[in-house]
Design a protein around this motif. Structure first.
Motif, PDB file in Angstrom:
ATOM      1  N   GLU A 224       0.827  -1.209   0.000  1.00 44.36           N
ATOM      2  CA  GLU A 224       0.000   0.000   0.000  1.00 44.36           C
ATOM      3  C   GLU A 224       0.858   1.254   0.000  1.00 44.36           C
ATOM      4  OE1 GLU A 224      -3.344   2.037   2.931  1.00 44.36           O
ATOM      5  OE2 GLU A 224      -3.178  -0.164   2.843  1.00 44.36           O
ATOM      6  N   ALA A 225       1.929   1.242   0.782  1.00 48.65           N
ATOM      7  CA  ALA A 225       2.838   2.391   0.819  1.00 48.65           C
ATOM      8  C   ALA A 225       3.510   2.592  -0.539  1.00 48.65           C
ATOM      9  CB  ALA A 225       3.890   2.193   1.904  1.00 48.65           C
ATOM     10  N   ALA A 226       3.862   1.491  -1.212  1.00 48.53           N
ATOM     11  CA  ALA A 226       4.492   1.588  -2.532  1.00 48.53           C
ATOM     12  C   ALA A 226       3.520   2.124  -3.574  1.00 48.53           C
ATOM     13  CB  ALA A 226       5.035   0.226  -2.946  1.00 48.53           C
ATOM     14  N   ARG A 227       2.268   1.655  -3.532  1.00 47.73           N
ATOM     15  CA  ARG A 227       1.264   2.164  -4.480  1.00 47.73           C
ATOM     16  C   ARG A 227       1.049   3.661  -4.302  1.00 47.73           C
ATOM     17  NH1 ARG A 227      -1.453  -2.729  -3.315  1.00 47.73           N
ATOM     18  NH2 ARG A 227      -2.752  -1.683  -1.758  1.00 47.73           N
ATOM     19  N   ALA A 228       1.154   4.126  -3.065  1.00 43.68           N
ATOM     20  CA  ALA A 228       0.990   5.564  -2.818  1.00 43.68           C
ATOM     21  C   ALA A 228       2.069   6.358  -3.534  1.00 43.68           C
ATOM     22  CB  ALA A 228       1.029   5.846  -1.318  1.00 43.68           C
ATOM     23  N   ARG A 229       3.289   5.815  -3.604  1.00 49.68           N
ATOM     24  CA  ARG A 229       4.376   6.493  -4.335  1.00 49.68           C
ATOM     25  C   ARG A 229       4.045   6.582  -5.827  1.00 49.68           C
ATOM     26  NH1 ARG A 229       5.827   5.458   0.624  1.00 49.68           N
ATOM     27  NH2 ARG A 229       7.935   6.011   1.323  1.00 49.68           N
ATOM     28  N   ALA A 230       3.488   5.490  -6.371  1.00 52.02           N
ATOM     29  CA  ALA A 230       3.127   5.480  -7.789  1.00 52.02           C
ATOM     30  C   ALA A 230       1.976   6.440  -8.065  1.00 52.02           C
ATOM     31  CB  ALA A 230       2.768   4.064  -8.233  1.00 52.02           C
ATOM     32  N   ASN A 231       0.977   6.452  -7.204  1.00 48.63           N
ATOM     33  CA  ASN A 231      -0.163   7.350  -7.382  1.00 48.63           C
ATOM     34  C   ASN A 231       0.254   8.818  -7.303  1.00 48.63           C
ATOM     35  OD1 ASN A 231      -1.852   5.137  -7.613  1.00 48.63           O
ATOM     36  ND2 ASN A 231      -2.419   5.131  -5.446  1.00 48.63           N
ATOM     37  N   ALA A 232       1.322   9.087  -6.542  1.00 48.57           N
ATOM     38  CA  ALA A 232       1.817  10.458  -6.422  1.00 48.57           C
ATOM     39  C   ALA A 232       2.741  10.843  -7.564  1.00 48.57           C
ATOM     40  CB  ALA A 232       2.538  10.638  -5.088  1.00 48.57           C
ATOM     41  N   GLY A 233       2.999   9.910  -8.497  1.00 46.13           N
ATOM     42  CA  GLY A 233       3.852  10.205  -9.651  1.00 46.13           C
ATOM     43  C   GLY A 233       5.340  10.133  -9.378  1.00 46.13           C
ATOM     44  N   GLN A 234       5.733   9.578  -8.211  1.00 48.14           N
ATOM     45  CA  GLN A 234       7.160   9.472  -7.902  1.00 48.14           C
ATOM     46  C   GLN A 234       7.817   8.303  -8.626  1.00 48.14           C
ATOM     47  OE1 GLN A 234       7.609   9.265  -3.657  1.00 48.14           O
ATOM     48  NE2 GLN A 234       6.443  11.124  -3.282  1.00 48.14           N
ATOM     49  N   THR A 235       7.051   7.241  -8.852  1.00 50.41           N
ATOM     50  CA  THR A 235       7.565   6.066  -9.530  1.00 50.41           C
ATOM     51  C   THR A 235       6.446   5.478 -10.373  1.00 50.41           C
ATOM     52  OG1 THR A 235       8.812   4.011  -9.196  1.00 50.41           O
ATOM     53  CG2 THR A 235       6.999   4.441  -7.667  1.00 50.41           C
ATOM     54  N   SER A 236       6.710   4.350 -10.991  1.00 51.56           N
ATOM     55  CA  SER A 236       5.698   3.719 -11.844  1.00 51.56           C
ATOM     56  C   SER A 236       5.156   2.454 -11.194  1.00 51.56           C
ATOM     57  CB  SER A 236       6.316   3.360 -13.209  1.00 51.56           C
ATOM     58  OG  SER A 236       7.302   2.346 -13.040  1.00 51.56           O
ATOM     59  N   LEU A 237       3.985   2.023 -11.648  1.00 49.01           N
ATOM     60  CA  LEU A 237       3.423   0.770 -11.145  1.00 49.01           C
ATOM     61  C   LEU A 237       4.302  -0.411 -11.535  1.00 49.01           C
ATOM     62  CD1 LEU A 237      -0.413   1.250 -11.760  1.00 49.01           C
ATOM     63  CD2 LEU A 237       0.780   1.191  -9.562  1.00 49.01           C
ATOM     64  N   ALA A 238       4.971  -0.310 -12.692  1.00 52.96           N
ATOM     65  CA  ALA A 238       5.887  -1.377 -13.106  1.00 52.96           C
ATOM     66  C   ALA A 238       7.042  -1.510 -12.129  1.00 52.96           C
ATOM     67  CB  ALA A 238       6.416  -1.099 -14.517  1.00 52.96           C
ATOM     68  N   GLU A 239       7.555  -0.382 -11.625  1.00 49.22           N
ATOM     69  CA  GLU A 239       8.632  -0.423 -10.652  1.00 49.22           C
ATOM     70  C   GLU A 239       8.147  -0.968  -9.315  1.00 49.22           C
ATOM     71  OE1 GLU A 239      12.342   0.250  -8.632  1.00 49.22           O
ATOM     72  OE2 GLU A 239      11.689  -0.278 -10.650  1.00 49.22           O
ATOM     73  N   VAL A 240       6.908  -0.664  -8.970  1.00 54.12           N
ATOM     74  CA  VAL A 240       6.340  -1.211  -7.734  1.00 54.12           C
ATOM     75  C   VAL A 240       6.239  -2.726  -7.845  1.00 54.12           C
ATOM     76  CG1 VAL A 240       4.256  -1.317  -6.304  1.00 54.12           C
ATOM     77  CG2 VAL A 240       5.092   0.880  -7.123  1.00 54.12           C
ATOM     78  N   ARG A 241       5.792  -3.224  -8.998  1.00 54.86           N
ATOM     79  CA  ARG A 241       5.723  -4.680  -9.189  1.00 54.86           C
ATOM     80  C   ARG A 241       7.101  -5.311  -9.109  1.00 54.86           C
ATOM     81  NH1 ARG A 241       2.825  -3.118 -13.806  1.00 54.86           N
ATOM     82  NH2 ARG A 241       0.576  -3.042 -13.479  1.00 54.86           N
ATOM     83  N   ARG A 242       8.095  -4.664  -9.698  1.00 56.11           N
ATOM     84  CA  ARG A 242       9.437  -5.215  -9.707  1.00 56.11           C
ATOM     85  C   ARG A 242      10.024  -5.291  -8.305  1.00 56.11           C
ATOM     86  NH1 ARG A 242      14.650  -3.988  -9.265  1.00 56.11           N
ATOM     87  NH2 ARG A 242      14.120  -1.892  -8.545  1.00 56.11           N
ATOM     88  N   SER A 243       9.807  -4.248  -7.523  1.00 51.19           N
ATOM     89  CA  SER A 243      10.440  -4.154  -6.208  1.00 51.19           C
ATOM     90  C   SER A 243       9.641  -4.832  -5.108  1.00 51.19           C
ATOM     91  CB  SER A 243      10.656  -2.679  -5.853  1.00 51.19           C
ATOM     92  OG  SER A 243      11.301  -2.548  -4.617  1.00 51.19           O
ATOM     93  N   VAL A 244       8.321  -4.655  -5.125  1.00 48.07           N
ATOM     94  CA  VAL A 244       7.468  -5.152  -4.047  1.00 48.07           C
ATOM     95  C   VAL A 244       6.759  -6.445  -4.426  1.00 48.07           C
ATOM     96  CG1 VAL A 244       5.541  -4.558  -2.517  1.00 48.07           C
ATOM     97  CG2 VAL A 244       7.196  -2.809  -3.159  1.00 48.07           C
ATOM     98  N   GLY A 245       6.423  -6.564  -5.716  1.00 50.24           N
ATOM     99  CA  GLY A 245       5.811  -7.806  -6.188  1.00 50.24           C
ATOM    100  C   GLY A 245       4.298  -7.833  -6.159  1.00 50.24           C
ATOM    101  N   VAL A 246       3.663  -6.808  -5.568  1.00 50.82           N
ATOM    102  CA  VAL A 246       2.200  -6.769  -5.478  1.00 50.82           C
ATOM    103  C   VAL A 246       1.760  -5.365  -5.847  1.00 50.82           C
ATOM    104  CG1 VAL A 246       0.200  -7.000  -3.960  1.00 50.82           C
ATOM    105  CG2 VAL A 246       2.178  -8.483  -3.633  1.00 50.82           C
ATOM    106  N   VAL A 247       0.676  -5.250  -6.598  1.00 42.31           N
ATOM    107  CA  VAL A 247       0.164  -3.913  -6.954  1.00 42.31           C
ATOM    108  C   VAL A 247      -1.285  -3.820  -6.500  1.00 42.31           C
ATOM    109  CG1 VAL A 247      -0.400  -2.373  -8.851  1.00 42.31           C
ATOM    110  CG2 VAL A 247       1.688  -3.713  -8.926  1.00 42.31           C
TER     111      VAL A 247
END
Length: 387
Positions: free
Chosen positions: A364-387
């Motif tokens: 959830e914390a990682a998705r918040a970074r993507a929603n804020a435009g700091q990173t991409s959902l693809a990077e969240v999947r790569r690093s955290v493994g869940v979107v």
């Protein structure tokens, strides 16, 4: 095949009689110059791939001729003071280039020995705790854990996830606020002592010690000796075995704040891991104050990102990302969780308790970074493994 640049190609002549030391130094300087944490030399069919890990991603830099590799490996092993004739078993060693400590690991492969070098920059700059990229709510929760007068705080996450940097920055944050907490007396301070393998970053305000297993100075025995140095705060580089785990818990129960790292699946997973290492549940319940489970997310390049997606430009070496930020799951040990530890509650139950107490899951914390435009959902999947 990506040929070596002219300055490196000149160092490889003549192929059977070149100075391997100069080539090793060039490769380490190249890797350090691009900000790599690791340098790989991977022999394959007809060539040797030179790879660097930058921002957590393995990148191909260049190729070396296969016929020069044996001499290079022998020279590298001699620099690291390991047996050059041993090729069929893994070996570990250390060397230094321009003040950069290099930890060497060799291992056999089908086409020859593979070489991995971890770069530890002694002259690095320690970031402030506030600049690691934690959200305000995450930072506040972790600072709340740090202000405990005693107890055990553990950082977990995979290798290269920034655990040690977070703990260093946490210690500096504590040290900088010493006068605010200790009152108006001039010169009042905290005695911060560390036990590490190796000492990765020199911090003048701390008393830092490196373990020496060959001399009998392990994490467990070293921790017992640190207690005789009148410490206020203790950093143990890593809890690797039951003896160190028990020593860390005992130290936290005798009036010290102890910080360390531990390999576990997530923040809640720290609890069964410590129990597996032989720590009694009643002692762990009394000692444990908080855990931080973190990963590093690559940030979108500010020069080329478009609608929250990576594009690639000269500023980010065409990757679309530039720099990394910590993303964390922070668990503060409440009375209900202490009781859960005593009762040896199942993992899912402990997680439910933690989330009820305000812990935000890492995904959830990682998705918040993507929603804020700091990173991409693809990077969240790569690093955290869940979107």
């Amino acid at each position: 095949m990506k040929a070596p640049p002219p300055e490196l190609a000149r160092l490889l002549l003549p192929p059977q009689d070149y100075d391997a030391r100069l080539v090793v130094e060039w490769l380490v300087r190249m890797a350090s110059g691009v900000g790599a944490s690791d340098l790989h030399l991977r022999p394959t069919e007809g060539r040797v791939e030179v790879l660097t890990r930058i921002d957590g991603v393995l990148c191909h830099q260049l190729d070396l001729p296969l016929d020069i590799f044996e001499r290079l490996v022998v020279g590298l092993k001699n620099m690291a003071k390991v047996a050059s004739f041993r090729k069929s078993v893994p070996q570990d060693g250390r060397l230094s280039v321009d003040g950069c400590e290099v930890r060497l690991a060799t291992g056999p492969s089908h086409f020859g020995e593979k070489i991995i070098m971890r770069l530890v920059r002694q002259g690095g700059v320690l970031p402030q705790l506030e600049s690691l990229g934690l959200l305000a709510s995450e930072l506040q929760r972790w600072q709340q854990a740090l202000t405990q007068p005693q107890g055990l705080l553990l950082a977990t996450g995979p290798a290269g996830s920034g655990k040690t940097t977070t703990l260093y920055a946490s210690l500096r944050w504590l040290w900088q606020r010493q006068q605010q907490w200790l009152g108006p007396k001039q010169g009042a301070g905290l005695n911060v002592v560390t036990l590490e393998d190796p000492v990765e970053l020199i911090v003048p305000e701390f008393t830092q010690t490196q373990v020496q297993p060959a001399a009998g100075m392990t994490f467990a025995s070293g921790l017992r000796s640190l207690l005789r140095q009148d410490p206020d705060v203790i950093l143990v580089g890593e809890i690797r075995d039951g003896e160190t785990a028990s020593a860390a818990v005992q130290s936290s129960l005798t009036g010290h704040l102890v910080l360390s790292t531990l390999h576990a699946r997530d923040s809640v997973g720290v609890i069964p891991r410590m129990l597996e290492l032989g720590v009694e549940s009643y002692m762990l319940s009394a000692a444990l104050c908080g855990m931080i489970y973190q990963r590093l997310l690559r940030l979108l390049c500010s020069h080329c990102q478009k609608e929250g997606q990576p594009v690639g430009c000269s500023q980010c070496d065409s990757s679309g990302y530039r720099g990394r930020s910590a993303v964390a799951e922070i668990l503060l040990v409440s009375e209900s969780i202490r009781q859960g530890i005593l009762d040896r509650a199942p993992l899912f139950k402990l997680r439910q308790m933690a989330e009820s107490d305000g812990m935000v899951p890492l995904a959830e914390a990682a998705r918040a970074r993507a929603n804020a435009g700091q990173t991409s959902l693809a990077e969240v999947r790569r690093s955290v493994g869940v979107v």
